[in-house]
Design an enzyme around this catalytic site. Structure first.
Site, PDB file in Angstrom:
ATOM      1  N   CYS A   1       3.482   1.617   2.725  1.00 23.37           N
ATOM      2  CA  CYS A   1       4.745   0.893   2.525  1.00 23.37           C
ATOM      3  C   CYS A   1       5.752   1.783   1.797  1.00 23.37           C
ATOM      4  O   CYS A   1       6.936   1.830   2.159  1.00 23.37           O
ATOM      5  CB  CYS A   1       4.503  -0.385   1.735  1.00 23.37           C
ATOM      6  SG  CYS A   1       3.488  -1.618   2.585  1.00 23.37           S
TER       7      CYS A   1
ATOM      8  N   ASP B   1      27.411  20.902 -23.729  1.00 29.87           N
ATOM      9  CA  ASP B   1      26.021  21.339 -23.822  1.00 29.87           C
ATOM     10  C   ASP B   1      25.277  21.203 -22.496  1.00 29.87           C
ATOM     11  O   ASP B   1      24.149  21.694 -22.379  1.00 29.87           O
ATOM     12  CB  ASP B   1      25.270  20.529 -24.885  1.00 29.87           C
ATOM     13  CG  ASP B   1      25.832  20.736 -26.276  1.00 29.87           C
ATOM     14  OD1 ASP B   1      26.189  21.892 -26.585  1.00 29.87           O
ATOM     15  OD2 ASP B   1      25.932  19.765 -27.043  1.00 29.87           O
TER      16      ASP B   1
ATOM     17  N   ASP C   1      22.333  23.000 -30.830  1.00 35.07           N
ATOM     18  CA  ASP C   1      23.770  22.845 -31.021  1.00 35.07           C
ATOM     19  C   ASP C   1      23.978  22.306 -32.435  1.00 35.07           C
ATOM     20  O   ASP C   1      23.038  21.815 -33.066  1.00 35.07           O
ATOM     21  CB  ASP C   1      24.328  21.885 -29.968  1.00 35.07           C
ATOM     22  CG  ASP C   1      25.786  21.577 -30.182  1.00 35.07           C
ATOM     23  OD1 ASP C   1      26.568  22.520 -30.350  1.00 35.07           O
ATOM     24  OD2 ASP C   1      26.138  20.381 -30.213  1.00 35.07           O
TER      25      ASP C   1
ATOM     26  N   ASP D   1      24.093  17.498 -27.403  1.00 36.31           N
ATOM     27  CA  ASP D   1      24.501  16.112 -27.181  1.00 36.31           C
ATOM     28  C   ASP D   1      25.833  15.966 -26.451  1.00 36.31           C
ATOM     29  O   ASP D   1      26.197  14.877 -26.034  1.00 36.31           O
ATOM     30  CB  ASP D   1      24.593  15.357 -28.511  1.00 36.31           C
ATOM     31  CG  ASP D   1      25.842  15.716 -29.291  1.00 36.31           C
ATOM     32  OD1 ASP D   1      26.251  16.898 -29.241  1.00 36.31           O
ATOM     33  OD2 ASP D   1      26.414  14.817 -29.934  1.00 36.31           O
TER      34      ASP D   1
ATOM     35  N   CYS E   1       0.855  -1.190   0.000  1.00 38.95           N
ATOM     36  CA  CYS E   1       0.000   0.000   0.000  1.00 38.95           C
ATOM     37  C   CYS E   1       0.889   1.236   0.000  1.00 38.95           C
ATOM     38  O   CYS E   1       2.116   1.146   0.044  1.00 38.95           O
ATOM     39  CB  CYS E   1      -0.944   0.003   1.206  1.00 38.95           C
ATOM     40  SG  CYS E   1      -0.092   0.066   2.791  1.00 38.95           S
TER      41      CYS E   1
END
Length: 817
Positions: free
Chosen positions: A107, A702, A510, A698, A104
């Site tokens: 928990c 960046d 970029d 990427d 539940c």
């Protein structure tokens, strides 16, 4: 549930004849075993005794001491820890485990506070529906076995994330939901049949005993619906009331109890109207809505769960003599060489050492077409080798693989709740308070005007009101959107990113690795006198094959079929390659390296993208190498501009290259030679003017701009720190996915607005009519359930539109191994 009658105070199991006592909050409670006593007293020692007041079910029985010791010992193995623990850029570590014994919301609360109390543990986020926990910790202060032991002391088992654990929680939830739905559906159908016979006069010619029998039959079929199928609503209402909160389960549970209890009283008295069909339909239609919401929630996690399943359990490790040994995938280490047979899965991230092959990466990218791979190319764990055995040199294993990184990001997203969903719950809570007040006023008013209508009017108000529509509007739309995006290879790390993306005004790209491929290609070849282009390219490709430099790989890829042999090849870092083809000594590199004549070494003569091939007589050819524009970059820029976004390009590269790319893509606003600080300054300036900026990148450089933007978008092939700083990760590395995601985000918010307006109009119309006595309970039940279904079904319409121009990946001809 503060206690459990004659059972164990902690787990509810039967007590022995002379039970041990657990001392919690100054009181002694009987427990069944020393493990339960230790768990209960440790929970109390942590100051978390409220768990026993808040829980809905008794806890699972704690694992015994020997089992706990074995689990801690297993987690201490470096091989297993390497597969479970993911290093974070800030120096902390993160692990994702399946938790056995979660029953539940209390928990989840207990684990978050109990495990989080360990020194060195930073954050514990529990996803109760998926039975998973994400723990961030300082490995210098606390070890993984200590964290596992903390779970055990609380009475739970922490298990590695594997296919069996993934399937168990969802399967159990789906089976229970289906059983409740089947009971409610059968009961509603039968109750309606008996009620129809009473309402439409089919029994008017029969004696009163027969009519009374049909009333009792309605009671018989409605009782299992209320007692069994309606349990989720009672449990939810009880949990909310104990926490002193209001939610949609409170009026629902109250209405079910009132309708059922009132009908039972009328059956026992043998007079008045009964509404067993109303309560049965009410529960049935509500359960349909919850079942659809559960299915959407499960589908939202299908991609990441499939990723977690996709890594094979065993691998064939290659020895130096070429023999193979079957080992567990968790035993692999960087530097190992593994053999992957055709049709099998790659067990770890690595580099292809054997001949060219084709690899199915659809699980990672969403693209079903196999991708051609050549010697030296990277392979990701979970990819499937299609048609030829491959030898792979392992580079990353376990938690360091791309798949594990995506699963970790998904777990982080699952543990966070969008602001719009939280706002919807707050609105629902306020609405419930008003509905309860109106129901009380309705009862008082009718008791004064006409007491015979007080019960039906009050029940109608409780039933017809639809807080569910308010509370489900945001979760249903957001969950559906996340599911659609996951299927398209777009991982939303922060759910609030959808709302921010829908309101964006600028997109800042970029250049390298984002709008262009991370590798190079030969753009054009200028040959010297007396030599053909193909001959010059063959000489350059033969020489380039002896090097792994990105420029050399681009030249070698331009003519992969060359069979010329190169002798005495040597490479000079940062300069070029020398070698002999037949009797001809060749040099390949920049002009200053390749040419012997000092007067001809001026690089500006050839351009900064030129690679010179020369022999003793002079220039043989000049090869111009450039970055290749990503497939879909033009379509992405066009789509984003059509959607009203201003597209910008920022890069640390030369002005010539940035200007050329901006011109090719139709980007008017661009800046070159910009370092990370300069990018962040431009971003801050735009935001200072009121712009809401999406940053796409990427690389490591960046990360600052991705973290500082309103929405950070990273490519899956990029640096891990960029992904960690981002809000959205594009697994397909296709910029068009960003345009599709922006369009879906706007449709999601539009759908959310429609759902909320529908809920508002429905309630403003239906609730006053019910309070005035114009809506019978059966019609109120049908209207409320239909309103909830409309919200869920409207949300499920999201994603019906195809994504923007999905890419078609060309498959190179298969080389003979």
């Amino acid at each position: 549930m503060s206690g459990n009658g004659d059972g164990c105070w902690h787990c509810g199991e039967a007590l022995p004849r002379d039970p041990p006592l657990a001392h919690v909050a100054g009181e002694a409670h009987p427990v069944c075993c020393p493990g339960c006593r230790a768990a209960a007293e440790w929970i109390a020692a942590l100051g978390l005794a409220d768990y026993y007041r808040l829980r809905e079910h008794a806890a699972a029985r704690p694992p015994d001491v020997d089992e706990t010791a074995r689990a801690a010992q297993a987690f201490s193995r470096p091989e297993l820890a390497r597969h479970l623990v993911h290093d974070r850029p800030d120096g902390s570590a993160e692990t994702l485990v399946v938790v056995e014994g979660l029953r539940c919301a209390a928990c989840s609360w207990l684990i978050e506070h109990g495990v989080g109390a360990l020194p060195g543990v930073g954050q514990v986020a529990v996803n109760g529906s998926a039975r998973r926990a994400r723990i961030t910790f300082d490995p210098a202060r606390v070890a993984l076995p200590a964290i596992v032991d903390a779970f055990a002391r609380l009475g739970y088992r922490a298990l590695p994330l594997d296919a069996a654990a993934l399937d168990d929680a969802r399967g159990r939830e789906a089976r229970t939901a289906m059983k409740r739905l089947a009971v409610a559906g059968f009961g509603a159908m039968q109750a309606m049949m008996y009620a129809s016979a009473l309402y439409f006069g089919a029994l008017d010619d029969l004696d009163p005993v027969a009519r009374e029998l049909f009333r009792w039959l309605g009671f018989a079929v409605a009782t299992p619906v209320v007692v069994y199928a309606g349990v989720p609503f009672f449990a939810g209402a009880w949990r909310l009331l104990r926490a002193r909160r209001l939610g949609m389960d409170v009026p629902v549970a109250l209405a079910i109890i009132l309708i059922y209890a009132g009908s039972v009283v009328e059956v026992l008295r043998g007079t008045g109207e009964v509404y067993f069909e109303s309560v049965s339909m009410f529960v049935f239609f509500l359960l349909i809505g919850r079942y659809l919401e559960m299915r959407a929630r499960h589908r939202a996690g299908d991609l990441t769960d499939a990723l977690a399943r996709s890594v094979p359990q065993v691998a064939l490790r290659l020895a130096a003599d070429g023999s193979t040994t079957r080992v567990g995938a968790f035993e692999l280490a960087p530097g190992d060489r593994v053999l992957v047979s055709a049709g099998m899965l790659v067990p770890a991230d690595g580099v292809l050492e054997s001949a060219a092959c084709r690899v199915d990466e659809s699980l990672l990218t969403g693209e079903s077409t196999p991708v051609g791979k050549r010697t030296g190319d990277a392979l990701c764990a979970g990819s499937s080798v299609v048609d030829a055995a491959a030898v792979v040199r392992v580079e990353r294993t376990g938690a360091d693989t791309v798949i594990s990184s995506i699963v970790a990001l998904a777990a982080r997203a699952a543990s966070e709740r969008p602001r719009i969903a939280q706002a919807g719950e707050r609105a629902a809570a306020r609405f419930v308070a008003r509905v309860l007040t109106l129901a009380a006023l309705t009862a008082l008013g009718w008791l004064v005007i006409d007491p015979s209508h007080a019960f039906t009017a009050t029940v109608a108000v409780l039933v017809v009101s639809c807080p569910c529509a308010f509370a489900l509007a945001a979760p249903a739309a957001v969950t559906r959107a996340l599911s659609v995006l996951a299927a398209r290879g777009v991982l939303v790390v922060r759910p609030d990113a959808l709302e921010a993306l829908a309101g964006a005004t600028h997109v800042m790209f970029d250049k390298t690795g984002t709008l262009t491929e991370p590798w190079l290609e030969v753009d054009r070849v200028e040959t010297g006198a007396g030599i053909a282009r193909d001959e010059a390219l063959a000489l350059a490709a033969a020489l380039a094959r002896t090097s792994t430099h990105p420029v050399a790989r681009a030249i070698a890829t331009a003519l992969p079929a060359t069979t010329l042999a190169v002798l005495d090849a040597t490479s000079e870092a940062g300069a070029g390659i020398t070698g002999r083809v037949g009797e001809r000594e060749l040099r390949l590199g920049h002009a200053g390296f390749a040419l012997r004549d000092p007067a001809a070494r001026d690089a500006t003569t050839y351009g900064d993208d030129a690679v010179v091939l020369a022999d003793a007589r002079g220039v043989v050819a000049v090869l111009h190498v450039r970055e290749r524009i990503r497939e879909g970059a033009r379509a992405a820029v066009t789509s984003l501009r059509s959607a009203g976004l201003e597209v910008m390009l920022v890069s640390g590269d030369t002005t010539t290259k940035v200007a050329a790319l901006a011109g090719a893509l139709g980007i008017e606003a661009w800046r070159a030679r910009v370092d990370p600080a300069g990018k962040l300054a431009w971003l801050d300036a735009l935001r200072g003017e009121g712009a809401r900026v999406v940053a796409v990148g990427d690389g490591i450089n960046d990360a600052p701009i991705l973290a500082g933007a309103d929405v950070g978008v990273a490519m899956a092939s990029g640096a891990a720190i960029a992904q960690t700083a981002s809000d959205i990760v594009l697994a397909r590395d296709d910029p068009r996915a960003l345009a599709s995601t922006h369009a879906l985000a706007k449709r999601t918010l539009a759908t959310l607005l429609v759902n909320q307006r529908w809920a508002l109009v429905y309630n403003l119309t239906a609730v006053p009519l019910a309070a005035l006595g114009f809506v019978p309970p059966w019609l109120a039940a049908l209207g409320m359930s239909a309103s909830s279904l409309v919200v869920v079904l409207n949300a499920l319409r999201l994603g019906r539109e195809p994504p923007i121009a999905p890419p078609v990946v060309p498959v190179p001809a298969q080389a003979t191994p």
